[in-house]
Write an enzyme that holds these catalytic residues in place. Structure first.
Site, mmCIF file in Angstrom:
data_model
loop_
_atom_site.group_PDB
_atom_site.id
_atom_site.type_symbol
_atom_site.label_atom_id
_atom_site.label_comp_id
_atom_site.label_asym_id
_atom_site.label_seq_id
_atom_site.Cartn_x
_atom_site.Cartn_y
_atom_site.Cartn_z
ATOM 1 N N SER A 134 61.300 59.684 -71.504
ATOM 2 C CA SER A 134 59.940 60.115 -71.135
ATOM 3 C C SER A 134 59.864 61.454 -70.404
ATOM 4 O O SER A 134 58.773 62.000 -70.266
ATOM 5 C CB SER A 134 59.288 59.068 -70.244
ATOM 6 O OG SER A 134 58.529 58.210 -71.038
ATOM 7 N N LYS A 139 58.094 64.168 -72.047
ATOM 8 C CA LYS A 139 56.626 64.242 -72.065
ATOM 9 C C LYS A 139 56.101 65.415 -71.240
ATOM 10 O O LYS A 139 54.995 65.905 -71.478
ATOM 11 C CB LYS A 139 56.034 62.920 -71.563
ATOM 12 C CG LYS A 139 56.291 61.769 -72.538
ATOM 13 C CD LYS A 139 55.951 60.402 -71.945
ATOM 14 C CE LYS A 139 56.203 59.303 -72.972
ATOM 15 N NZ LYS A 139 56.216 57.955 -72.416
ATOM 16 N N TYR A 151 57.545 62.158 -81.872
ATOM 17 C CA TYR A 151 57.569 61.616 -80.505
ATOM 18 C C TYR A 151 58.967 61.081 -80.166
ATOM 19 O O TYR A 151 59.556 61.419 -79.133
ATOM 20 C CB TYR A 151 56.503 60.511 -80.375
ATOM 21 C CG TYR A 151 56.662 59.674 -79.140
ATOM 22 C CD1 TYR A 151 56.209 60.132 -77.907
ATOM 23 C CD2 TYR A 151 57.296 58.429 -79.183
ATOM 24 C CE1 TYR A 151 56.383 59.368 -76.762
ATOM 25 C CE2 TYR A 151 57.466 57.665 -78.052
ATOM 26 C CZ TYR A 151 57.013 58.131 -76.840
ATOM 27 O OH TYR A 151 57.201 57.394 -75.713
ATOM 28 N N TYR A 174 55.616 55.820 -64.245
ATOM 29 C CA TYR A 174 55.104 54.570 -64.805
ATOM 30 C C TYR A 174 54.110 53.968 -63.821
ATOM 31 O O TYR A 174 53.351 54.675 -63.181
ATOM 32 C CB TYR A 174 56.265 53.612 -65.129
ATOM 33 C CG TYR A 174 57.344 54.261 -65.942
ATOM 34 C CD1 TYR A 174 57.041 54.784 -67.190
ATOM 35 C CD2 TYR A 174 58.639 54.382 -65.476
ATOM 36 C CE1 TYR A 174 58.018 55.396 -67.958
ATOM 37 C CE2 TYR A 174 59.622 54.992 -66.235
ATOM 38 C CZ TYR A 174 59.301 55.504 -67.468
ATOM 39 O OH TYR A 174 60.251 56.120 -68.219
ATOM 40 N N VAL A 204 63.277 56.204 -69.247
ATOM 41 C CA VAL A 204 64.027 54.944 -69.297
ATOM 42 C C VAL A 204 65.516 55.147 -69.594
ATOM 43 O O VAL A 204 66.288 54.193 -69.567
ATOM 44 C CB VAL A 204 63.426 53.910 -70.283
ATOM 45 C CG1 VAL A 204 62.060 53.444 -69.834
ATOM 46 C CG2 VAL A 204 63.401 54.444 -71.702
#
Ligand code: GLU
Length: 304
Positions: A63, A66, A188, A240, A258
């Site tokens: 992540s 992102k 992605y 998160y 993660v």
């Protein structure tokens, strides 16, 4: 100040958590990672770098990607990006479908999976070769040409991405995904599969700490105002459903993945990346969070 003795002290003190938690296993490729690794890298504005443990070992950034895709999408669409993605914490899991349904296909923020699928969609719509563009952007911002995608991790994620596929179809249903669902999922997952070390990440995130020297690459400009916005979203949405806890314990904007990586920064002072694959129930690295909490407590260098 010489930070090296402090880093060694931190490493020693967090050893008691060394066997807590476990690595992510919902993506089969991540389950195979040796969970007993720990690395840290601190980059200071004055050019000094401090390293600890496995700081040069590359791992799956997941992540953390992102943040890079947000920087690119924001450069492409400017403020119009916020018509398609919100900027509020979600208060739910990173891959939750429920909220997206209630909110008619507008993801809460760019760091939950739904939001990152929309930024991937923006890259697909506007870049001739988004996959190449993205990796070149990451190499440039990190100052390391030796950064690559992991085909194995990407394939592994695609083989079981039922939840992300559901999110993508819901976005598509609401008209918030303009490209083919499979193409968006592939881009992605490819971006999540990038492998970087703590040294690479600390270096890359200096671009978000150095607002006096705006980073620019192939039309992606991290202007002062853009860095301010991205850092704000990292602060409120970067961890998160634990962004509040991270702000409370560590007090820095940042982003976790993660794969067990966490990168955080103090504007105009430093960036720091830490990696340890064992995660807590929210998906954040246990030793990583402990190390950062100790670092900002001992140095009294958090933004609060
Ligand atoms: N590729 C991962 C997923 O979509 C990223 C998760 C993460 O690091 O938060 O599930």
């Amino acid at each position: 100040m010489d930070y090296q003795p402090l880093l060694h002290k931190i490493r020693k003190e967090i050893e008691i958590y060394a066997h807590d938690g476990k690595q992510a296993d919902y993506i089969p490729a991540l389950a195979n990672v040796n969970p007993d690794q720990f690395g840290l890298c601190l980059d200071l504005l004055d050019g000094r770098t401090y390293r600890l443990g496995d700081s040069d070992v590359k791992f799956s950034i997941q992540s953390i990607a992102k943040v890079f895709s947000l920087a690119i999408a924001l450069s492409i669409l400017g403020k119009d990006l916020w018509k398609r993605i919100g900027k509020e914490p979600s208060g739910s899991a990173f891959n939750s479908l429920v909220q997206l349904e209630y909110e008619h296909g507008k993801p809460r923020n760019p760091f939950i999976n739904a939001g990152a699928l929309v930024t991937a969609d923006v890259l697909l719509s506007h870049l001739e070769n988004p996959k190449e563009f993205f990796i070149e952007f990451v190499r440039t911002i990190a100052g390391n040409p030796d950064i690559h995608y992991s085909e194995a991790t990407m394939q592994s994620e695609l083989s079981c991405c039922y939840l992300n596929a559901s999110i993508a179809y819901l976005l598509k249903h609401h008209g918030n995904l303009h490209n083919d669902v499979d193409d968006v999922l592939r881009l992605y997952s490819t971006m999540c599969s990038v492998e970087m070390s703590c040294e690479d990440l600390a270096h890359a995130f200096m671009a978000f700490a150095k607002s006096n020297e705006p980073f620019s690459h192939a039309g992606v400009n991290l202007t002062v105002s853009r860095v301010k916005r991205i850092n704000a979203i990292m602060q409120t949405c970067g961890f998160y459903d634990e962004a509040g806890e991270f702000a409370f314990l560590v007090g820095l904007p940042g982003k976790s993945g993660v794969g067990g990586g966490i990168v955080a920064l103090y504007p105009s002072r430093y960036s720091i990346a830490v990696w340890s694959p064992r995660l807590n129930s929210k998906g954040n690295s246990i030793m990583g969070m402990k190390a950062l909490e100790m670092f900002t407590s001992e140095t009294e260098e958090s933004i609060f």
